[in-house]
Structure formats: structure tokens, C-alpha cells
Design a protein around this motif. Structure first.
Motif, mmCIF file in Angstrom:
data_model
loop_
_atom_site.group_PDB
_atom_site.id
_atom_site.type_symbol
_atom_site.label_atom_id
_atom_site.label_comp_id
_atom_site.label_asym_id
_atom_site.label_seq_id
_atom_site.Cartn_x
_atom_site.Cartn_y
_atom_site.Cartn_z
ATOM 1 N N UNK A 58 -34.407 -91.664 -80.205
ATOM 2 C CA UNK A 58 -34.877 -91.171 -78.918
ATOM 3 C C UNK A 58 -33.836 -90.227 -78.337
ATOM 4 N N UNK A 59 -34.053 -89.787 -77.115
ATOM 5 C CA UNK A 59 -33.169 -88.792 -76.507
ATOM 6 C C UNK A 59 -31.739 -89.313 -76.387
ATOM 7 N N UNK A 97 -37.860 -84.101 -77.446
ATOM 8 C CA UNK A 97 -36.558 -84.723 -77.201
ATOM 9 C C UNK A 97 -35.478 -84.099 -78.082
ATOM 10 N N UNK A 98 -35.828 -83.804 -79.331
ATOM 11 C CA UNK A 98 -34.867 -83.218 -80.264
ATOM 12 C C UNK A 98 -34.415 -81.837 -79.806
ATOM 13 N N UNK A 99 -35.361 -80.993 -79.413
ATOM 14 C CA UNK A 99 -34.977 -79.636 -79.006
ATOM 15 C C UNK A 99 -34.141 -79.663 -77.726
ATOM 16 N N UNK A 100 -34.459 -80.580 -76.821
ATOM 17 C CA UNK A 100 -33.669 -80.693 -75.595
ATOM 18 C C UNK A 100 -32.259 -81.173 -75.906
ATOM 19 N N UNK A 108 -27.112 -74.679 -82.834
ATOM 20 C CA UNK A 108 -27.831 -73.398 -82.844
ATOM 21 C C UNK A 108 -29.076 -73.349 -83.713
ATOM 22 N N UNK A 109 -29.191 -74.248 -84.718
ATOM 23 C CA UNK A 109 -30.177 -74.032 -85.789
ATOM 24 C C UNK A 109 -31.054 -75.256 -85.996
ATOM 25 N N UNK A 110 -32.360 -75.022 -86.182
ATOM 26 C CA UNK A 110 -33.314 -76.102 -86.438
ATOM 27 C C UNK A 110 -34.299 -75.673 -87.508
ATOM 28 N N UNK A 141 -38.485 -73.422 -77.977
ATOM 29 C CA UNK A 141 -37.250 -73.957 -77.395
ATOM 30 C C UNK A 141 -36.232 -72.833 -77.177
ATOM 31 N N UNK A 142 -35.738 -72.718 -75.978
ATOM 32 C CA UNK A 142 -34.756 -71.689 -75.656
ATOM 33 C C UNK A 142 -33.390 -72.060 -76.237
ATOM 34 N N UNK A 143 -32.716 -71.061 -76.786
ATOM 35 C CA UNK A 143 -31.376 -71.279 -77.311
ATOM 36 C C UNK A 143 -31.329 -71.813 -78.718
#
Length: 300
Positions: A58-59, A97-100, A108-110, A141-143
Motif C-alpha cells: 500500500x502507500x 498509490x505507486x505513482x504518487x 524517475x522511471x516506471x 502521472x506528473x514527473x
């Protein structure tokens, strides 16, 4: 942590275990969260690997895991809902939750594992709509520099496709009734999927792209099951069910333990799981492997 540390969500699963070796050989340190580290002791033999025990994904947990990582690969997915593991929770809320958490940690990378035909609005099934929603969330997702891979059915040692049908064929005497026999697939080797992920991680030109991943040939489900029977040396009479009987089987089987086949699976199979003109492996410089050269080596 290493200068190149990647957190792999779903790293103890089928694709994840194949990916660990590929990324380790490329110099990545792999951080793998797992609720059951005792079940994966063999992974500790791999160099450049840290198994991180967690109680939940989770977050809060992600906020603890991601600082210091240079990339995240999200392989987590389910084919059927079961209790608390819903498509919304696993494919959408977890991505949110992951992107946040990744943004907060400065990752930086996903790389996001999606699926062929994933579409939040027009997906043929709840599975495909949720996969599409998660994919869209990741790319918005920003960033974050995001790349998605969208495979057809994945095969390889330890897969749940050919191995599953091989087990069913072993257990079924004589006649084998098959739902959706004309469903179309372009099976893609797990090694090629892992190679695509590894190349995407290293190549900035893949940022923002979505790659459909398919093998070199298209088969009907009936052809794939017949070939499986041949490889394991079992003569079975395949009875392809019509649409009505296929729906009836799905309605029955989704009530069984483990849900071997559901109405949502049925809806997913109404759309060909093929790549058309968008051959992501070739775009990445990967020549796709054929089932003939791989599957017999582990089924026999």
C-alpha cells in the motif's frame, strides 16, 4: 543501494522471476517486496537481489520502499477477482498509490505491465477496462517517465497457460470440451517480454510509449490446446463449444474453487489477443521466439 536500483512489484511471480535474472546480468540491483519471503529462498541465490518482507503493498509500504530507487517495474495483475483482490484495487488503486509514492520519492522511471486490448472505456471485460485505467493513470502521472508493455498470453517455463492446459489434458480422459475454441492469441515468450522491459529501462526513446508484445504467429485456442496434447503425448478428442455452451461453461466454472474460467474471461476472449500492425518487439529490436522452439522443452 546500487547506482541502478529497480523495485520490482510482482518480482516473485512468473514474469518477475525471469526478469530478475535478466536485470541482474545487466547490472541492476533488484529490490523485491514480498509477503512470503520464506517461499522464495531460492531467489536469494541471485546476485544483486534484495528480498524485502512486507505485510501489505500500500502507500505506506511504497513510501518506505522507493526512496533510493532509480526505477520501478509494476508486474502485478490478476486474471480473476477473489475477495479483497479486485480489479479496481490491484490494477487501478495500486497504480495510483505507486505513482504518487514514486513521485514523492523522486523515482524517475516506471515500466507498467498492461495487457493487449486494455482500454478503460471500451475494454471488452472488467479485466481489460481496469488494466486500461491503470495504464492511463501511469502515463498521466506528473514527473514520471513511463513506458507500458502490453503482452498477449505469455508462455515459458512455469507459465500458467500451456502448463495449465497440459494438466487438464492429463486429467481429462478421452474427450476435452473447450470453450471459445476460435479465440485468437499470439503467444509471446517470457524471455522476450523481459528483454523488452530491460531495453525500455535503458532506452530514453521508449519513454511515453506503449508496446504491444506478440509472438511471431497467431493461433486459435483450439490449435494451441491440440498442440499441447501432441507435445505431452496425449490423444484427446477436442470438442469446441459453441458460443452458448461456452457461456454456460463460464457461468458454471466461475462458481468452482479457483475460478478456472469466468464470464469475464469469456468476454476478454471475444477480442483477438494479437498485435496487428504494431509489433512492439520488432520496434525494440527483438526477434520474437516461436512456441515450437520453447514450449516442448518444458512440457516434455
Amino acid at each position: 543501494m546500487s547506482a541502478k536500483t529497480v523495485c520490482i512489484l510482482g518480482g516473485t511471480g512468473f514474469v518477475g522471476q525471469h526478469l530478475l535474472g535478466r536485470l541482474g546480468r545487466a547490472g541492476w540491483h533488484c529490490l523485491v517486496p514480498t509477503r512470503r519471503p520464506h517461499r522464495h529462498r531460492e531467489l536469494k541465490l541471485l546476485e544483486q537481489l534484495t528480498l524485502e518482507p512486507v505485510t501489505a503493498l500500500d502507500r505506506v509500504t511504497l513510501d518506505e520502499l522507493l526512496p533510493g530507487c532509480t526505477a520501478v517495474v509494476n508486474l502485478i495483475g490478476i486474471l480473476n477477482e477473489d475477495g479483497r483482490s479486485t480489479f479496481e484495487r490491484v490494477h487501478v488503486e495500486l497504480v495510483r498509490e505507486l505513482t504518487a509514492a514514486a513521485t514523492a520519492a523522486g523515482v524517475p522511471r516506471l515500466i507498467q505491465m498492461s495487457a493487449l486490448n486494455a482500454d478503460a472505456e471500451r475494454g471488452a471485460s472488467a479485466y481489460l477496462r481496469s488494466k486500461g485505467a491503470g495504464e492511463a493513470l501511469a502515463h498521466r502521472a506528473e514527473g514520471l517517465q513511463v513506458t507500458s508493455v502490453r503482452p498477449s498470453v505469455i508462455f515459458g517455463r512455469g507459465d500458467s497457460f500451456f502448463n495449465r492446459f497440459a494438466s487438464l489434458l492429463e486429467l481429462t480422459p478421452g474427450v476435452f470440451p473447450l470453450a471459445c475454441p476460435q479465440a485468437r492469441f499470439a503467444p509471446v515468450w517470457v524471455g522476450d517480454v523481459c528483454e523488452a522491459i530491460a531495453r525500455a529501462l535503458e532506452d530514453p526513446q521508449t519513454i511515453g510509449q506503449r508496446y504491444d508484445l506478440c509472438g511471431p504467429r497467431v493461433f486459435s485456442l483450439e490449435e494451441l490446446v491440440a498442440q499441447t496434447a501432441h507435445w505431452i503425448g496425449r490423444r484427446r478428442l477436442l470438442i469446441g463449444l459453441n458460443d452458448r455452451a461456452s457461456r454456460w461453461q463460464a457461468e458454471l466454472f466461475e462458481r468452482l474453487p479457483g475460478k478456472p474460467f469466468t464470464m469475464d474471461n469469456y468476454h476478454s476472449m471475444q477480442i483477438p489477443s494479437t498485435c496487428g500492425k504494431h509489433a512492439g518487439l520488432l520496434e525494440l529490436g527483438i526477434h520474437p521466439s516461436d512456441i515450437e522452439t520453447i514450449v516442448p522443452t518444458y512440457l516434455r
